[in-house]
Design a protein around this motif. Structure first.
Motif, PDB file in Angstrom:
ATOM      1  N   THR A   1     -15.931   5.749 -13.778  1.00  0.00           N
ATOM      2  CA  THR A   1     -15.813   7.209 -13.841  1.00  0.00           C
ATOM      3  C   THR A   1     -14.348   7.593 -13.683  1.00  0.00           C
ATOM      4  O   THR A   1     -13.648   7.034 -12.833  1.00  0.00           O
ATOM      5  CB  THR A   1     -16.645   7.859 -12.724  1.00  0.00           C
ATOM      6  OG1 THR A   1     -18.017   7.492 -12.931  1.00  0.00           O
ATOM      7  CG2 THR A   1     -16.535   9.372 -12.745  1.00  0.00           C
ATOM      8  N   CYS A   2     -13.915   8.550 -14.481  1.00  0.00           N
ATOM      9  CA  CYS A   2     -12.508   8.964 -14.465  1.00  0.00           C
ATOM     10  C   CYS A   2     -12.284   9.994 -13.356  1.00  0.00           C
ATOM     11  O   CYS A   2     -13.042  10.956 -13.253  1.00  0.00           O
ATOM     12  CB  CYS A   2     -12.137   9.537 -15.826  1.00  0.00           C
ATOM     13  SG  CYS A   2     -10.470  10.202 -15.881  1.00  0.00           S
ATOM     14  N   ASP A   3     -11.223   9.806 -12.569  1.00  0.00           N
ATOM     15  CA  ASP A   3     -10.905  10.747 -11.492  1.00  0.00           C
ATOM     16  C   ASP A   3     -10.160  11.977 -11.992  1.00  0.00           C
ATOM     17  O   ASP A   3      -9.871  12.879 -11.210  1.00  0.00           O
ATOM     18  CB  ASP A   3     -10.044  10.048 -10.426  1.00  0.00           C
ATOM     19  CG  ASP A   3     -10.827   8.963  -9.709  1.00  0.00           C
ATOM     20  OD1 ASP A   3     -11.946   9.257  -9.265  1.00  0.00           O
ATOM     21  OD2 ASP A   3     -10.330   7.820  -9.618  1.00  0.00           O
ATOM     22  N   PHE A   4      -9.821  11.999 -13.258  1.00  0.00           N
ATOM     23  CA  PHE A   4      -9.018  13.116 -13.773  1.00  0.00           C
ATOM     24  C   PHE A   4      -9.808  14.025 -14.703  1.00  0.00           C
ATOM     25  O   PHE A   4      -9.884  15.222 -14.479  1.00  0.00           O
ATOM     26  CB  PHE A   4      -7.746  12.572 -14.444  1.00  0.00           C
ATOM     27  CG  PHE A   4      -6.852  11.897 -13.448  1.00  0.00           C
ATOM     28  CD1 PHE A   4      -5.919  12.635 -12.737  1.00  0.00           C
ATOM     29  CD2 PHE A   4      -6.973  10.540 -13.173  1.00  0.00           C
ATOM     30  CE1 PHE A   4      -5.114  12.032 -11.781  1.00  0.00           C
ATOM     31  CE2 PHE A   4      -6.168   9.933 -12.219  1.00  0.00           C
ATOM     32  CZ  PHE A   4      -5.246  10.674 -11.520  1.00  0.00           C
ATOM     33  N   CYS A   5     -10.418  13.457 -15.748  1.00  0.00           N
ATOM     34  CA  CYS A   5     -11.176  14.331 -16.668  1.00  0.00           C
ATOM     35  C   CYS A   5     -12.667  14.309 -16.346  1.00  0.00           C
ATOM     36  O   CYS A   5     -13.425  15.096 -16.903  1.00  0.00           O
ATOM     37  CB  CYS A   5     -10.925  13.940 -18.117  1.00  0.00           C
ATOM     38  SG  CYS A   5     -11.712  12.407 -18.632  1.00  0.00           S
ATOM     39  N   GLY A   6     -13.080  13.411 -15.462  1.00  0.00           N
ATOM     40  CA  GLY A   6     -14.478  13.393 -15.034  1.00  0.00           C
ATOM     41  C   GLY A   6     -15.422  12.630 -15.947  1.00  0.00           C
ATOM     42  O   GLY A   6     -16.633  12.603 -15.703  1.00  0.00           O
TER      43      GLY A   6
ATOM     44  N   CYS B   1      -7.881   6.556 -14.280  1.00  0.00           N
ATOM     45  CA  CYS B   1      -7.869   7.474 -15.419  1.00  0.00           C
ATOM     46  C   CYS B   1      -8.620   6.769 -16.550  1.00  0.00           C
ATOM     47  O   CYS B   1      -8.990   5.594 -16.414  1.00  0.00           O
ATOM     48  CB  CYS B   1      -6.443   7.847 -15.845  1.00  0.00           C
ATOM     49  SG  CYS B   1      -5.439   6.477 -16.425  1.00  0.00           S
ATOM     50  N   CYS B   2      -8.864   7.481 -17.642  1.00  0.00           N
ATOM     51  CA  CYS B   2      -9.655   6.862 -18.705  1.00  0.00           C
ATOM     52  C   CYS B   2      -9.050   7.154 -20.070  1.00  0.00           C
ATOM     53  O   CYS B   2      -8.127   7.963 -20.180  1.00  0.00           O
ATOM     54  CB  CYS B   2     -11.098   7.356 -18.645  1.00  0.00           C
ATOM     55  SG  CYS B   2     -11.336   8.995 -19.354  1.00  0.00           S
ATOM     56  N   SER B   3      -9.597   6.522 -21.086  1.00  0.00           N
ATOM     57  CA  SER B   3      -9.000   6.708 -22.417  1.00  0.00           C
ATOM     58  C   SER B   3      -9.260   8.121 -22.945  1.00  0.00           C
ATOM     59  O   SER B   3      -8.513   8.596 -23.792  1.00  0.00           O
ATOM     60  CB  SER B   3      -9.489   5.642 -23.403  1.00  0.00           C
ATOM     61  OG  SER B   3     -10.864   5.708 -23.558  1.00  0.00           O
ATOM     62  N   ASN B   4     -10.277   8.814 -22.430  1.00  0.00           N
ATOM     63  CA  ASN B   4     -10.509  10.201 -22.862  1.00  0.00           C
ATOM     64  C   ASN B   4      -9.414  11.144 -22.366  1.00  0.00           C
ATOM     65  O   ASN B   4      -9.262  12.245 -22.893  1.00  0.00           O
ATOM     66  CB  ASN B   4     -11.852  10.727 -22.357  1.00  0.00           C
ATOM     67  CG  ASN B   4     -13.016  10.062 -23.055  1.00  0.00           C
ATOM     68  OD1 ASN B   4     -12.815   9.387 -24.067  1.00  0.00           O
ATOM     69  ND2 ASN B   4     -14.207  10.235 -22.521  1.00  0.00           N
ATOM     70  N   CYS B   5      -8.693  10.734 -21.327  1.00  0.00           N
ATOM     71  CA  CYS B   5      -7.595  11.572 -20.823  1.00  0.00           C
ATOM     72  C   CYS B   5      -6.450  11.637 -21.825  1.00  0.00           C
ATOM     73  O   CYS B   5      -5.593  12.508 -21.730  1.00  0.00           O
ATOM     74  CB  CYS B   5      -7.024  11.004 -19.524  1.00  0.00           C
ATOM     75  SG  CYS B   5      -8.105  11.105 -18.095  1.00  0.00           S
ATOM     76  N   PHE B   6      -6.426  10.682 -22.739  1.00  0.00           N
ATOM     77  CA  PHE B   6      -5.268  10.559 -23.638  1.00  0.00           C
ATOM     78  C   PHE B   6      -5.637  10.775 -25.095  1.00  0.00           C
ATOM     79  O   PHE B   6      -6.737  10.437 -25.536  1.00  0.00           O
ATOM     80  CB  PHE B   6      -4.648   9.152 -23.490  1.00  0.00           C
ATOM     81  CG  PHE B   6      -4.076   8.910 -22.130  1.00  0.00           C
ATOM     82  CD1 PHE B   6      -2.786   9.304 -21.825  1.00  0.00           C
ATOM     83  CD2 PHE B   6      -4.848   8.312 -21.142  1.00  0.00           C
ATOM     84  CE1 PHE B   6      -2.259   9.100 -20.558  1.00  0.00           C
ATOM     85  CE2 PHE B   6      -4.327   8.101 -19.869  1.00  0.00           C
ATOM     86  CZ  PHE B   6      -3.039   8.494 -19.579  1.00  0.00           C
TER      87      PHE B   6
END
Ligand SMILES: [Zn+2]
Length: 358
Positions: free
Chosen positions: A25-30, A3-8
């Motif tokens: 690359t984030c597996d959640f928000c892309g 996951c990445c900091s953009n998810c939060f």
């Protein structure tokens, strides 16, 4: 899985992920080429969310008669009640069941069935831990307007203070804010005339009672023009106000965005925060709410909150402007903290209207 900091949206979680300095690359928000966090690599974020999830009880384990309207799926609660994720509910579900994979295996009903907060129905718990005790905001408003103005017993001020102090915001000497006045002609007002009225002429506002003058400022020239509702062909004097020393204010624009993960340092737990989050949102909204008819009584609830903030020694209150998109207002209790360093006179040429059909 990453996951990445953009998810939060939560500052504490973002700081943990950014502190890793791993990009990918984030597996959640892309998001690509961002700071990422490998799920399962350590337990830091898992432990934080496990603590938060402890607040909630699956509907099966809630007592009979627990109000259904007080329950929802955890993905919706995390999306709409908390300011933690930047994701839609279904993506939050994928992420939270990955972050708390063990918990999901042991207790799937926490993620897949509605949940509620047991303490939200406990009279004694609310009396001690809720900012509004067992009342709602409307009870407080009615009470302060019609029953007891100066010793309102509706607010648990100790609990209010617990959260207010998490929204402290410093401002440094030298920072510049703005204040405008509509003036009768193109000569405008002098710097001396740009301050607030004397106490004897001060009308009540959202942050000050009648007879107590404070300095209302905004973050930009445009915000002040909207705030004074300048009309076409009005002459307006805009004053620049420079801060004379470092100050600390309470930022009510962020009062419902406090990270729940800092509670251990500030004396609140997840359940206390969850119990109060709607009240905090209400305080942030009420301070910014535009009032169509200036009824002095409508200002009483926010005057009560601001008087309390002043009594705790803070220098002012910051809140969002609903008159100007992205604008911020600053109400300063002591006008001597700022000095008007210059003025500019404007002639308002046009105004753009935006409206909805009723
Ligand atoms: Zn992401």
């Amino acid at each position: 899985m990453f996951c990445c900091s953009n998810c939060f949206a939560d500052a504490e979680i973002k700081a943990i992920i950014d502190g890793n300095k791993t990009t990918g690359t984030c597996d959640f928000c892309g998001s690509k080429n961002v700071h990422v966090y490998e799920l399962g690599k350590d337990q830091i974020i898992t432990e934080l969310f496990d603590g938060l999830l402890d607040t909630y009880t699956p509907v099966l384990n809630l007592p009979n008669g627990f109000p259904k309207r007080q329950t929802d799926l955890i993905k919706n609660i995390l999306c709409y009640n908390w300011h933690i994720f930047n994701l839609k509910p279904d993506c939050i579900y994928r992420l939270i069941t990955s972050i708390c994979a063990e918990r999901y295996k042991e207790q799937p009903e926490l993620f897949d069935s509605p949940v509620g907060i047991l303490q939200s129905q406990n009279h004694d718990y609310l009396e001690e831990n809720s900012i509004l005790k067992n009342y709602c905001w409307d009870d407080f408003v009615e009470g302060i307007k019609r029953k007891n103005r100066f010793h309102s017993n509706y607010i648990n001020t100790d609990k209010l203070f617990t959260f207010l102090r998490c929204a402290r915001k410093p401002h440094k000497a030298g920072e510049v804010f703005f204040r405008s006045r509509i003036c009768p002609n193109e000569k405008g007002y002098s710097r001396k005339e740009m301050g607030p009225p004397p106490d004897t002429k001060a009308n009540g506002g959202r942050v000050n009672p009648t007879g107590i003058s404070i300095l209302y400022l905004s973050d930009s020239r445009d915000t002040t023009l909207y705030e004074i509702r300048a009309g076409v062909y009005d002459y307006v004097t805009v004053g620049r106000f420079r801060l004379q020393k470092d100050i600390e204010v309470i930022n009510l624009a962020d009062i419902d965005r406090i990270s729940p993960f800092i509670g251990i340092d500030y004396g609140f737990d997840f359940t206390q925060y969850a119990t109060n989050i709607e009240h905090l949102k209400m305080i942030g909204q009420e301070i910014a709410k535009p009032l169509r008819n200036d009824n002095a009584l409508d200002y009483l609830p926010t005057q009560y909150i601001s008087d309390y903030i002043r009594s705790k020694g803070y220098d002012g209150i910051e809140y969002i402007s609903t008159m100007c998109k992205n604008g911020v207002n600053l109400a300063v209790f002591d006008q001597d903290l700022f000095k008007c360093t210059g003025t500019t006179i404007y002639d308002v040429k046009s105004i753009a209207y935006s409206y909805d059909q009723i």
